[in-house]
Write an enzyme that holds these catalytic residues in place. Structure first.
Site, PDB file in Angstrom:
ATOM      1  N   THR A  14       0.240   2.555  -0.398  1.00  0.00           N
ATOM      2  CA  THR A  14       1.010   3.564   0.332  1.00  0.00           C
ATOM      3  C   THR A  14       0.943   3.213   1.811  1.00  0.00           C
ATOM      4  O   THR A  14       1.741   2.414   2.272  1.00  0.00           O
ATOM      5  CB  THR A  14       0.455   4.973   0.034  1.00  0.00           C
TER       6      THR A  14
ATOM      7  N   LYS B 154      -6.337   1.669  -4.312  1.00  0.00           N
ATOM      8  CA  LYS B 154      -5.492   1.946  -3.154  1.00  0.00           C
ATOM      9  C   LYS B 154      -6.192   3.008  -2.322  1.00  0.00           C
ATOM     10  O   LYS B 154      -7.012   3.786  -2.832  1.00  0.00           O
ATOM     11  CB  LYS B 154      -4.112   2.427  -3.568  1.00  0.00           C
TER      12      LYS B 154
ATOM     13  N   THR C 139      -4.120   9.523  -0.986  1.00  0.00           N
ATOM     14  CA  THR C 139      -5.318   9.444  -1.807  1.00  0.00           C
ATOM     15  C   THR C 139      -5.808   8.073  -2.194  1.00  0.00           C
ATOM     16  O   THR C 139      -5.114   7.082  -2.149  1.00  0.00           O
ATOM     17  CB  THR C 139      -5.121  10.224  -3.138  1.00  0.00           C
TER      18      THR C 139
ATOM     19  N   GLU D  78      -6.496   3.617   7.979  1.00  0.00           N
ATOM     20  CA  GLU D  78      -5.319   3.825   8.818  1.00  0.00           C
ATOM     21  C   GLU D  78      -5.645   3.599  10.295  1.00  0.00           C
ATOM     22  O   GLU D  78      -6.472   4.291  10.867  1.00  0.00           O
ATOM     23  CB  GLU D  78      -4.769   5.242   8.609  1.00  0.00           C
TER      24      GLU D  78
ATOM     25  N   ASN E 297      -0.600   9.546  11.245  1.00  0.00           N
ATOM     26  CA  ASN E 297      -0.715  10.855  10.614  1.00  0.00           C
ATOM     27  C   ASN E 297       0.057  11.964  11.311  1.00  0.00           C
ATOM     28  O   ASN E 297       0.200  13.047  10.770  1.00  0.00           O
ATOM     29  CB  ASN E 297      -2.189  11.233  10.464  1.00  0.00           C
TER      30      ASN E 297
ATOM     31  N   THR F 230       7.556  15.800   6.756  1.00  0.00           N
ATOM     32  CA  THR F 230       7.912  15.939   5.337  1.00  0.00           C
ATOM     33  C   THR F 230       9.169  16.776   5.196  1.00  0.00           C
ATOM     34  O   THR F 230       9.513  17.522   6.103  1.00  0.00           O
ATOM     35  CB  THR F 230       6.765  16.612   4.567  1.00  0.00           C
TER      36      THR F 230
END
Lengths: 419, 419
Positions: free
Chosen positions: B166, B193, B204, B292, B414, B419
């Protein structure tokens, strides 16, 4: 109810620039350079009361603490009355061993000598870089002129509040009049600094509060401990605590105020406590609002928890979640991150009973996310002040907590300093 | 001893690009698009074993958990053997109520139909955005071609590992040969992952591990629970956990390996556990290294704690402190922030007994910071991999923990998603 205007403009709409702690309870203030900061910018603030005064204090819970906290605690536990508080910035005097403790005491003694009082009637607090010897000896010559310049003029209080600042972008002063009933008025005034919980050079949250309302030291400690719970203990910028965090409260009644100390259980004491709590909460919110790199002020209200401690767990987990804090920075309407934080908080609850609102919009109920129209979500996320309300549906425990968003400004401020 | 080469190039210096889980224990893999992601990029990875296999699993401790975790736990608690694992990305199917659970079961049934096995021999895991209905019905038609394309070729395993990605920047595969003694060899292969603990779209940490070593389900669970403790439970990117975190372990012995299951207490079982732990730790370190926005890999070793739990408290507090993490990002040699984190961890210790090293440099002892020459400090901070060693001097509790730095890259990743 909290309003933006109150915080930015001071209580009752008064411009915060006009507020000053000087004069409250006869307080005289002074600001200047002792030579801790190499650029000779102000690194010391003195707060001197007309006479020694009942003293209460709340200090960092960190096991690793500055020599100045040990020194202030010794006075508190010995029941000392305090005449003056000296705050220095640039060096935290933490992790400096017994030499560090001697440095703090040497400065207290020097202040006492100027004021004609014993060293144990002076509290000295430091803030700044950790682990570097303070070397108090070379700072002493500048203390006499600093103290000689003290004044009850408003400008002196503002200069002292500014001399405490480190990564703060605005100084923080709150003054509140309290009506004790029976025609008796009193005043509570406080100053605070704090922006990130620790900063590589100039650290920590510090606050000095004075009042002319007569309260004995044990009642004063009771009032302060209560007030700190919902104010300075209910805020987080980055979840870190420092070795120097301190809140000092001094009661120095003048002849004009009621003569005998307020007793716990009386209406007047309750009124005093309410006023003190308001002052502390106001200062605490100012600290969050001025959080390092912050662009949003987040208020988290948790109700219906099995206990207050559980409510606290939920609020703190939300307030310190990097994912929640970055989502608000990005104005990303992301209730999933908040529910995830609640889920890992360790609090006892049934997810099916949980209800959540963000900025007044219902977003979660019956174990499911609710449909929110994107225009309303956008409007809520664009606000500077956002309230997150979580009703756990389990008991009567509650908590109100304040935090700010996590921004690249925060990372820059805390990464770019090299000691 | 951990070496950089091992992580980046795979075990034994093999280029990670050449590693594949396909073929391990006869595993066939496949990757493709089910139509969850609108751009038709790969959003599904299938892992199919030749026959149903002993199954162990470790799942998120978050109270708020995805329907897929409930579904996988039901199979685990019923002692089911598992033939296949399907991982989908783009939608976490979390906070979606009973409709969400039905969606997961519908997909498991469809996979089972293709493979000729019952739905409860298929584990389906999701990762992605929280709180949006999955709508499995429309995804079913693409399942048959996905499964039909499965293969034991190395490329199929690599494609499946990539389809799980992801915000990951590299795929994560570890394959390890284990010598069980008596001339018997076995293999353990895993994929994972994970980059941030939750991400607004594609969330996740997930891992699938298969082995041809014969282990019964209860012994398998024992081995996995132990292995996870020092690997996936010993890493933090941002301190957040997701509703979907899952580690699945399947044992599918071929005829060529020893015929009877390894029993706990035997040397062979101990060797298997050691191999499994190595695979899990390697995958876990790969996740941290790919955190990240991360630029530094930090290993935190705590010894001398009163208990392992206390050692864990200290390590986690250091690993999740924004101030510690930003200091490493800024290459600011700042032991004070680490000692402050230790001080607020809640662990029991005497500060005077604490010793600390950063990158092999002694920085704290006898309650004081040690003088470190600035050239050495600069050299340590410039490294990509830095070890922080904390000896509390109290007991025998210990912990090894991995984390990365906190960067403006993390905040950007982040904050910028909407969304």
């Amino acid at each position: 109810v909290y309003t933006y205007k109150t915080l930015v403009w001071g209580l009752d709409g008064i411009d915060v620039q006009e507020l000053s702690i000087a004069g409250v309870a006869g307080l005289e203030c002074s600001a200047g350079s002792l030579g801790i900061k190499r650029d000779h910018s102000p690194d010391a603030a003195a707060f001197v009361l007309p006479r020694k005064s009942a003293y209460a204090g709340v200090f960092t819970s960190n096991v690793f603490r500055s020599a100045c906290v040990d020194s202030a605690l010794t006075r508190l536990h010995a029941g000392k009355e305090i005449r003056a508080v000296l705050i220095t910035s640039g060096n935290a005097n933490a992790g400096t061993g017994i030499a560090g403790r001697a440095d703090t005491e040497m400065m207290a003694a020097a202040v006492g000598e100027e004021l004609g009082c014993p060293a144990d009637e002076v509290v000295v607090l430091h803030t700044g870089v950790i682990g570097v010897p303070l070397g108090a000896q070379r700072l002493l010559p500048a203390l006499a002129p600093l103290l000689a310049a003290r004044s009850a003029d408003p400008e002196a209080g503002q200069a002292a509040a500014q001399a405490m600042m480190t990564t703060d972008t605005v100084s923080k002063t709150v003054v509140r009049n309290v009506d004790l009933g029976g025609g008796v008025q009193g005043t509570i005034g406080g100053v605070a600094k704090g922006a990130g919980m620790i900063h590589p050079r100039l650290a920590t949250m510090l606050s000095v509060i004075v009042t002319d309302i007569p309260v004995g030291s044990s009642a004063l400690q009771l009032a302060l401990t209560q007030a700190v719970k919902t104010s300075f203990n209910a805020i987080s910028v980055d979840g870190d605590t420092s070795p120097n965090d301190s809140v000092i409260l001094l009661s120095c009644p003048s002849d004009a105020t009621v003569s005998s100390p307020l007793a716990p259980g009386t209406q007047a004491f309750t009124t005093f406590c309410a006023g003190l709590t308001e002052v502390c909460e106001e200062l605490a919110r100012m600290i969050v609002r001025d959080g390092e790199g912050a662009t949003k002020f987040l208020e988290i209200v948790v109700t219906g928890a099995e206990s207050d401690a559980d409510a606290d767990r939920v609020a703190v987990t939300i307030a310190t979640s990097p994912l929640v804090k970055t989502a608000f920075y990005g104005e990303d309407f992301n209730p999933g991150r908040i529910i995830s934080a609640i889920g890992r908080s360790g609090a006892a609850f049934d997810l099916a009973q949980v209800r959540m609102q963000i900025g007044g919009l219902a977003v979660f109920a019956d174990g499911m996310f609710l449909r929110v129209d994107s225009e309303s979500a956008r409007e809520v996320m664009s606000r500077t002040d956002i309230v997150i309300e979580v009703a756990l549906g389990t008991g009567v425990g509650r908590c109100r907590f304040y935090t700010c968003d996590l921004t690249d400004g925060y990372v820059r401020i805390n990464a770019e300093y090299t000691t």
